[in-house]
Design a protein around this motif. Structure first.
Motif, PDB file in Angstrom:
ATOM      1  N   LYS A   1     -15.754   1.976   3.243  1.00 51.28           N
ATOM      2  CA  LYS A   1     -15.984   2.818   4.139  1.00 51.28           C
ATOM      3  C   LYS A   1     -17.205   2.928   4.824  1.00 51.28           C
ATOM      4  O   LYS A   1     -17.448   3.051   6.120  1.00 51.28           O
ATOM      5  CB  LYS A   1     -15.385   4.238   3.624  1.00 51.28           C
TER       6      LYS A   1
ATOM      7  N   ASN B   1     -15.107   2.288  -4.956  1.00 52.33           N
ATOM      8  CA  ASN B   1     -14.828   0.902  -4.137  1.00 52.33           C
ATOM      9  C   ASN B   1     -14.616   1.252  -3.108  1.00 52.33           C
ATOM     10  O   ASN B   1     -15.023   0.654  -1.829  1.00 52.33           O
ATOM     11  CB  ASN B   1     -13.752   0.330  -5.019  1.00 52.33           C
ATOM     12  N   LEU B   2     -13.336   2.153  -2.603  1.00 54.26           N
ATOM     13  CA  LEU B   2     -12.946   2.585  -1.358  1.00 54.26           C
ATOM     14  C   LEU B   2     -14.215   3.206  -0.360  1.00 54.26           C
ATOM     15  O   LEU B   2     -14.403   2.771   0.706  1.00 54.26           O
ATOM     16  CB  LEU B   2     -11.867   3.465  -1.289  1.00 54.26           C
TER      17      LEU B   2
ATOM     18  N   THR C   1      -7.501  -2.642   4.918  1.00 54.64           N
ATOM     19  CA  THR C   1      -6.792  -2.504   3.621  1.00 54.64           C
ATOM     20  C   THR C   1      -5.730  -3.454   3.565  1.00 54.64           C
ATOM     21  O   THR C   1      -5.215  -4.102   2.541  1.00 54.64           O
ATOM     22  CB  THR C   1      -6.748  -1.165   2.936  1.00 54.64           C
TER      23      THR C   1
ATOM     24  N   SER D   1     -12.533   2.993  -8.988  1.00 53.86           N
ATOM     25  CA  SER D   1     -11.502   2.758  -7.764  1.00 53.86           C
ATOM     26  C   SER D   1     -12.005   3.615  -6.560  1.00 53.86           C
ATOM     27  O   SER D   1     -12.116   2.842  -5.405  1.00 53.86           O
ATOM     28  CB  SER D   1      -9.879   3.009  -8.154  1.00 53.86           C
ATOM     29  N   ILE D   2     -12.153   4.856  -6.570  1.00 53.72           N
ATOM     30  CA  ILE D   2     -12.589   5.633  -5.433  1.00 53.72           C
ATOM     31  C   ILE D   2     -13.956   5.150  -4.587  1.00 53.72           C
ATOM     32  O   ILE D   2     -14.082   5.075  -3.803  1.00 53.72           O
ATOM     33  CB  ILE D   2     -12.548   6.975  -5.762  1.00 53.72           C
TER      34      ILE D   2
ATOM     35  N   GLN E   1       0.783  -1.229  -0.134  1.00 50.32           N
ATOM     36  CA  GLN E   1       0.128  -0.162  -0.148  1.00 50.32           C
ATOM     37  C   GLN E   1       0.834   1.270  -0.098  1.00 50.32           C
ATOM     38  O   GLN E   1       0.508   2.252  -0.649  1.00 50.32           O
ATOM     39  CB  GLN E   1      -1.062  -0.032   1.100  1.00 50.32           C
TER      40      GLN E   1
ATOM     41  N   ASN F   1       0.416   3.386  -3.440  1.00 51.25           N
ATOM     42  CA  ASN F   1      -0.422   4.472  -3.206  1.00 51.25           C
ATOM     43  C   ASN F   1       0.093   5.742  -2.666  1.00 51.25           C
ATOM     44  O   ASN F   1      -0.739   6.776  -2.890  1.00 51.25           O
ATOM     45  CB  ASN F   1      -1.682   3.992  -2.517  1.00 51.25           C
TER      46      ASN F   1
ATOM     47  N   PHE G   1      -9.603   1.457   9.031  1.00 52.13           N
ATOM     48  CA  PHE G   1      -9.655   1.302   7.662  1.00 52.13           C
ATOM     49  C   PHE G   1      -8.289   0.763   7.100  1.00 52.13           C
ATOM     50  O   PHE G   1      -8.231   0.013   6.112  1.00 52.13           O
ATOM     51  CB  PHE G   1     -10.115   2.562   7.163  1.00 52.13           C
TER      52      PHE G   1
END
Lengths: 195, 195
Positions: free
Chosen positions: B124, B119-120, B150, B116-117, A159, A163, B146
């Motif tokens: 959350k 998904n996050l 991940t 992708s965002i 990660q 990222n 969180f």
DNA sequence: GTCTATACGTAGATAGAC
DNA sequence: GTCTATCTACGTATAGAC
């Protein structure tokens, strides 16, 4: 030799691990591409050297951090994990080569793989020792326990590098949770969970 | 279009994600390289399409698996995580492109990044909802909680793809610990840890 | 040990015929 | 839409002079 490897790592940092080219490396060390073949038989040998040296240096850093693991393995785990994280995040190119497979066609040679195995065995020994001393439950030394331990490490590194490559250690967006991650693992296998 | 993308993914599987070449893709679909430019403006656009479609398909699989997250978010986490793992391990090329940075010079476009965002945000929301319903402690919805969630996902996928690429789901050397990994996370934030 | 010269292959991309 | 032909560039690697 060493300068060539340093230049190669720099080249990978600029163009991606798989994007490193011999011409670029040669330029960085003030040579012409053919001269590199005096030091390495081919391009893959450079990857192999970076891979092997990476694990050797990581092992060396780890061994220092967990020097007294025989008397207190649980503390060694707590101390060693951040050192492991820090090394990987401060050597992102080595770490990518060591923990991902970013270069098409490159497979680590058995020679380069040896220190990687050594690394795994050391961690396993420490965990087993913590179990023997009653610092952790038996499950910690099982395949599952060891698997979960490696996940939190490789997940954190992945990660952070993918990222938030600019964030370092210990302040990176992900690396800042290093301790919390180890504690999560420890508490799962802690014999005194009620405390 | 779709055939081209399938061929591209196959090409990446054979030669590495970064090793895909347009000539190879063209050969696989029975075309000449210039014809591909009728469908994609350049090579990076192919990577971008694979990246975007990957997250779209993953999101779609996830949404189905956690359809009833509003009534029971904790079960949704337990159900969703293996679906997430399975999709990634069964689509290793997409997953490498989505979670690592294997291609020098390729950066996902904002357009490709949107799912992708999404998904996050979904993850959350589910975690936050579990906290509101008292299924998890507050810490689960914190940045740390969180983050730890991940890590276990990306760590598991990374280990499985890099070190046991032949092992699938759920029997892979690493993927078999999917449930144990989620339970480790859940129990850390479980309000009834004494049970 | 380092160089020049070069072989040899392949890459991504474009022009323009059909 | 698909092609042939081609441009331009760069890659790894080797031969052989110095």
């Amino acid at each position: 030799m060493v300068e060539i490897l340093n230049a190669a790592v720099q080249a990978m940092a600029d163009d991606g691990v798989a994007g490193m080219s011999l011409s670029d490396v040669a330029r960085r060390v003030g040579m012409r591409p053919p001269s590199l073949y005096e030091y390495f038989p081919n391009k893959m040998a450079i990857y192999d050297a970076v891979f092997r040296i990476g694990f050797e240096e990581l092992n060396s850093a780890l061994r220092t951090a967990v020097a007294d693991w025989v008397v207190d393995p649980l503390s060694a785990i707590r101390n060693g994990h951040p050192v492991y994280m820090q090394w990987c995040i401060e050597h992102p190119i080595h770490a990518q080569l060591m923990f991902w497979r970013p270069v098409p066609g490159y497979v680590p040679s058995p020679d380069a793989f040896a220190p990687s195995i050594e690394n795994l065995l050391l961690v396993k020994k420490i965990i087993a020792s913590a179990v023997e001393l009653g610092q952790l439950e038996e499950g910690a030394a099982s395949e599952e326990g060891f698997g979960l331990y490696t996940f939190i490490g490789s997940g954190l590194i992945t990660q952070q590098l993918a990222n938030d490559p600019q964030g370092g250690f210990p302040d990176g967006q992900y690396s800042r949770h290093t301790s919390a991650a180890v504690e999560m693992w420890i508490s799962r296998y802690s014999p005194d969970r009620s405390l």
